[in-house]
Design a protein around this motif. Structure first.
Motif, PDB file in Angstrom:
ATOM      1  N   TYR A  18      -0.409   2.632   4.370  1.00 37.34           N
ATOM      2  CA  TYR A  18      -0.037   1.230   4.178  1.00 37.34           C
ATOM      3  C   TYR A  18      -1.115   0.278   4.695  1.00 37.34           C
ATOM      4  O   TYR A  18      -1.728   0.510   5.735  1.00 37.34           O
ATOM      5  CB  TYR A  18       1.282   0.918   4.911  1.00 37.34           C
TER       6      TYR A  18
ATOM      7  N   ILE B 149       2.873  -3.493   6.925  1.00 35.82           N
ATOM      8  CA  ILE B 149       4.269  -3.047   6.920  1.00 35.82           C
ATOM      9  C   ILE B 149       5.145  -4.145   7.508  1.00 35.82           C
ATOM     10  O   ILE B 149       4.953  -4.553   8.658  1.00 35.82           O
ATOM     11  CB  ILE B 149       4.489  -1.752   7.740  1.00 35.82           C
TER      12      ILE B 149
ATOM     13  N   GLY C 196       4.170  -1.715   2.816  1.00 39.47           N
ATOM     14  CA  GLY C 196       5.466  -1.105   3.089  1.00 39.47           C
ATOM     15  C   GLY C 196       6.482  -2.120   3.577  1.00 39.47           C
ATOM     16  O   GLY C 196       6.136  -3.134   4.170  1.00 39.47           O
TER      17      GLY C 196
END
Lengths: 683, 176
Positions: free
Chosen positions: B120, B123, B99
């Motif tokens: 995810y 991130i 992400g």
């Protein structure tokens, strides 16, 4: 309560509109069927209940006017006008109800909840009523109704039969758009439960320009419906002639003035509000407003040929149909989601299908009627190729060609995708290259036309009359080429043509008694001069603009054109519904006193949106245009600065064009009124 | 009939125009807009972790031999919340998703992941939207398919809807 009342008024308006159509058909229907070749048939054949009524409604007898006694006998016909007026009043009430809902921020109404917000300044709550799909559609229908009512109340030139046919045409258009509103775009739909707060209005639209731009543009767009209805009326009653053209001209002129103002204002609004320093982007929505203008401009000139010389009959009818068709196509393009645009309205294929069906019925129907009927219209007067008419025909063809180029360019992505499946977009390079040369030619013909005589002109004296303008054109061309060798071809030609045409435009006033020159001649001169002025502004903007894009730290000085700009600082600032970073720019020209410009980078809360608010300094010879961009990680700020010499001429020219239209309209109407008074005095 | 075929030309032209407009309305809405970045390598970047307990994201992570789905999102974005179940389904199918959180705060992001699930693997925090813009993305959510060599294969603008899940998984697998 207000919402229900508004909806009820809208329904009633729709029903009266239907009644108006039924009445018009009832009055006209039998007679149309009974007169197979009516342009030659004697009027007495058109029986309408009684021979007297038939004679009264006949369009062959020019002495018969609406208020003459003969018409009194036809009961149905007398109802059409009051119905048209009542319909307009009811629809206007519905529109007023919607405005009231927005001003009061009645969040139990879906449309209000989606587009309004109690923190919004009053002006934008007010204007928010038409800053959305449903509201602007209601405004469209309201103006349509008001235009019909204006025809019913004010039109005195038309013979009764044709007035009724025109009002019938207006009702037929109205009915479709009422249905679109009521069945596919109800502005008064409720939202239950009501939300605690509304979403607000697109911040780009939160500008005083919004309050005035759409209504102005719509008056023009929808005003053209009158010309369309006139054309339908003329085809139905088979009366295409000078009298019809003289009656139609003020209505075309009126719509055209508003369209001109709307486009000019819209261009300036986009220029200062979007912050990219350009005044025209060939965006589909911009094109949607330009296309009806081009058609209306052609119509305006061809209707003059029909009115004064009884020529171009079929062509005038065709243009009247095309002009409003372009308004409707524009409406469709903006609201169907078919093209992506910066300011497309409702992206909704279902509404698109509804509108497309309306287009098919109205435009297709009108064109079919045209094909069937126009062959029976007697050909108008002939004229030589070199004559005022000839120039107007060339002007018409050029305008139509430009219209075609814009239309094809706007729809090209769609066509390519349909044929080959590839996505592409057509941008300014295509339009500038394709439209530019034709537009220059058009402006040259525009300058030369008024210096020609009607019917036939000898070449030698014409050339003598054109000589001063041509000399100036060449002089400017040579001088610029020598002084500014780097100038591009189109701007160079643009400036030279603008100078020559400006002189040619005012030439019709030469050696005339200016006080006794008719107002509409003044109007033509001012409007043509306005085009030359606007062209000069466009050419200057594209030839001489200086752009600086810098990352500036506080205290730094940047020069752009004749200005030095000192970045004095950035401070937070607050508005009623946004917060902003505001730069202070100390701008100085040469050794002059400093002035301060304050461009802002704004963040609106509802809906959350960032915009940049340009700051512009306008001086006699141009504008300094400043935009504050983002802050970079190193603490410097993006600044975009433009020096745009004489750019304001673009909109000043546009305003002159509209002013010229207004002078012509006042002149025509005043002459009408005087003629009627004289008639009354003799009677 | 007037007997003059030319008079019918405007009607024919209009019907042609209407046919194209009908096509334009009828064509399926295509959200997979091919941006200029499709076919190009992911530009080099290094983003710090967006929320405690999750690693950040660098362009090198995307060129390590395995294809990825790169999802640009934010906790303040409503369509991103609507997209979350689809991303979970894609992650459950074994597709690695990374992400890029745009203009987000760590607490808000943690709250978002707690509420809607966390598909995810990494991130990155893109506070100035710089990586987002470098990727040619203009809004949230947006999703890129990046192959094992770090080349962008596909861009999806707007949320991944339930009917797009299978197609998206197939696109990542094809990018191997």
């Amino acid at each position: 309560m207000i919402a229900e009342a508004g909806l009820a008024a809208l329904w009633l308006g729709a029903m009266l509109c239907a009644l108006q159509l039924v009445l018009a058909v009832a009055v006209l229907g039998p007679s149309s069927r009974n007169s197979p070749s009516s342009s030659t048939s004697p009027s007495s054949k058109r029986t309408l209940g009684s021979p007297a009524a038939g004679a009264a409604l006949s369009s062959r007898d020019p002495s018969v006017r609406w208020d003459d006694e003969g018409v009194e006998e036809v009961g149905l016909a007398r109802l059409v006008q009051p119905v048209a007026v009542a319909q307009a009043v009811l629809t206007a009430l519905a529109f007023a109800a919607l405005i009231a809902l927005f001003v009061r921020v009645d969040l139990s109404v879906l449309l209000v909840a989606e587009n309004d917000n109690s923190e919004k300044p009053l002006l934008y709550r007010f204007a928010g009523a038409w800053g959305n799909h449903e509201g602007s559609m209601l405004m469209w229908v309201t103006i349509l109704g008001l235009a019909g009512a204006a025809v019913a109340l004010l039109e005195r030139r038309l013979v009764p039969r044709m007035l009724i046919a025109t009002l019938g045409g207006q009702a037929a258009i109205g009915l479709g758009f009422y249905a679109f509103l009521l069945f596919a775009s109800n502005p008064f739909a409720r939202l239950d439960p009501a939300p605690p707060e509304g979403r607000g209005l697109n911040p780009l639209l939160q500008d005083p320009g919004l309050a005035f731009h759409p209504p102005t543009l719509y008056l023009g767009y929808v005003g053209l419906s009158v010309a369309f209805s006139f054309a339908i009326g003329a085809l139905v009653t088979r009366e295409v002639g000078p009298a019809f053209a003289r009656a139609m001209r003020p209505w075309v002129l009126g719509a055209w003035i508003f369209l001109t103002l709307g486009i000019t204002a819209g261009s300036y609004w986009a220029y200062y509000e979007l912050g990219w320093g350009g005044w025209w982007f060939w965006d589909p929505v911009e094109n949607a407003s330009l296309m009806p203008w081009l058609a209306a401009t052609a119509l305006l000139h061809s209707v003059t040929v029909l009115a004064t010389r009884d020529g171009l009959r079929a062509w005038t009818i065709m243009l009247a149909v095309v002009a409003f068709s372009m308004s409707m196509v524009g409406t469709f393009l903006v609201r169907s989601g078919i093209l992506t645009s910066v300011h497309a309205f409702a992206v909704d294929p279902r509404r698109g299908s509804f509108l497309l069906a309306l287009l098919l019925i109205y435009i297709g129907g009108a064109l079919a009627l045209f094909a069937l009927r126009v062959g029976t219209v007697r050909e108008g007067n002939r004229f030589d190729a070199v004559s005022r008419e000839g120039a107007l025909v060339v002007n018409n063809l050029l305008l139509t060609a430009v219209l075609g180029i814009v239309l094809v360019g706007t729809l090209y992505p769609l066509i390519v995708e349909a044929v080959s499946g590839t996505k592409l977009s057509v941008g300014p390079p295509y339009f500038n290259a394709a439209v530019g040369p034709l537009a220059l030619l058009l402006v040259i013909v525009m300058g030369a036309g008024p210096l020609m005589r009607w019917r036939r002109e000898d070449v030698a004296p014409l050339l003598r009359r054109l000589a001063p303008a041509a000399a100036l054109l060449v002089a400017v061309l040579v001088a610029l080429r020598l002084l500014v060798p780097s100038i591009g071809l189109l701007p160079l030609l643009g400036l030279a043509v603008a100078a020559g045409t400006a002189v040619a435009s005012v030439a019709p006033l030469w050696r005339r008694n200016l006080l006794r020159t008719p107002l509409f001649t003044w109007g033509m001169v001012v409007a043509h001069l306005g085009i030359a002025v606007a062209l000069a502004g466009m050419a200057c903007d594209s030839a001489f603009t200086v752009e600086r894009l810098v990352a500036a730290s506080v205290g730094q000085t940047v020069t752009v054109g004749p200005y030095s700009v000192r970045f004095a600082g950035v401070d937070p600032s607050f508005g009623e519904n946004y917060e902003a970073m505001e730069a202070t720019l100390e701008v100085r020209r040469g050794q002059g006193d400093p002035a301060f410009l304050r461009p802002q980078a704004r963040a609106y809360w509802s809906p959350p949106t960032e915009t940049s608010e340009s700051a512009i300094r306008t001086v006699l010879d141009g504008q300094l245009y400043t935009v504050l961009g983002k802050q970079a990680d190193d603490g410097r700020w993006q600044l975009r600065l433009w020096w745009k010499p004489f750019v304001t001429l673009i909109w000043f020219g546009g305003a002159l064009v509209a002013l010229g239209g207004a002078l012509a309209l006042v002149g025509r109407v005043a002459r009408d009124v005087r003629a009627r008074r004289r008639e009354a005095a003799f009677a | 009939m007037s007997g003059r075929p030319i008079l019918w030309a405007p009607l024919v032209a209009f019907i042609l125009l209407a046919a194209f407009l009908t096509y334009g309305l009828a064509k399926p809405d295509d959200t997979n807009i091919t941006s200029k970045m499709v076919g190009a390598a992911v530009p080099p970047f290094r983003l710090p972790p967006a929320t405690p307990g999750m690693p950040g994201l660098a362009s090198a992570d995307l060129a390590a031999g395995k294809p990825h789905l790169v999802n640009i999102f934010a906790s303040w974005c409503v369509p991103c919340a609507a997209e979350a179940p689809q991303l979970r389904a894609i992650a459950d199918a074994g597709v690695p998703i990374v992400g890029i959180a745009v203009r987000d705060r760590p607490e808000a992001l943690a709250d978002f992941l707690h509420r809607y699930g966390n598909p995810y693997a990494r991130i990155g925090s893109d506070n100035a939207s710089q990586v987002q813009m470098a990727l040619g993305s203009s809004g949230v959510p947006e999703t890129f398919v990046v192959d094992g060599r770090g080349m962008i294969r596909r861009q999806t603008i707007g949320p991944i809807n339930p009917q797009d899940v299978a197609d998206t998984i197939a696109a990542v697998q094809a990018a191997r």
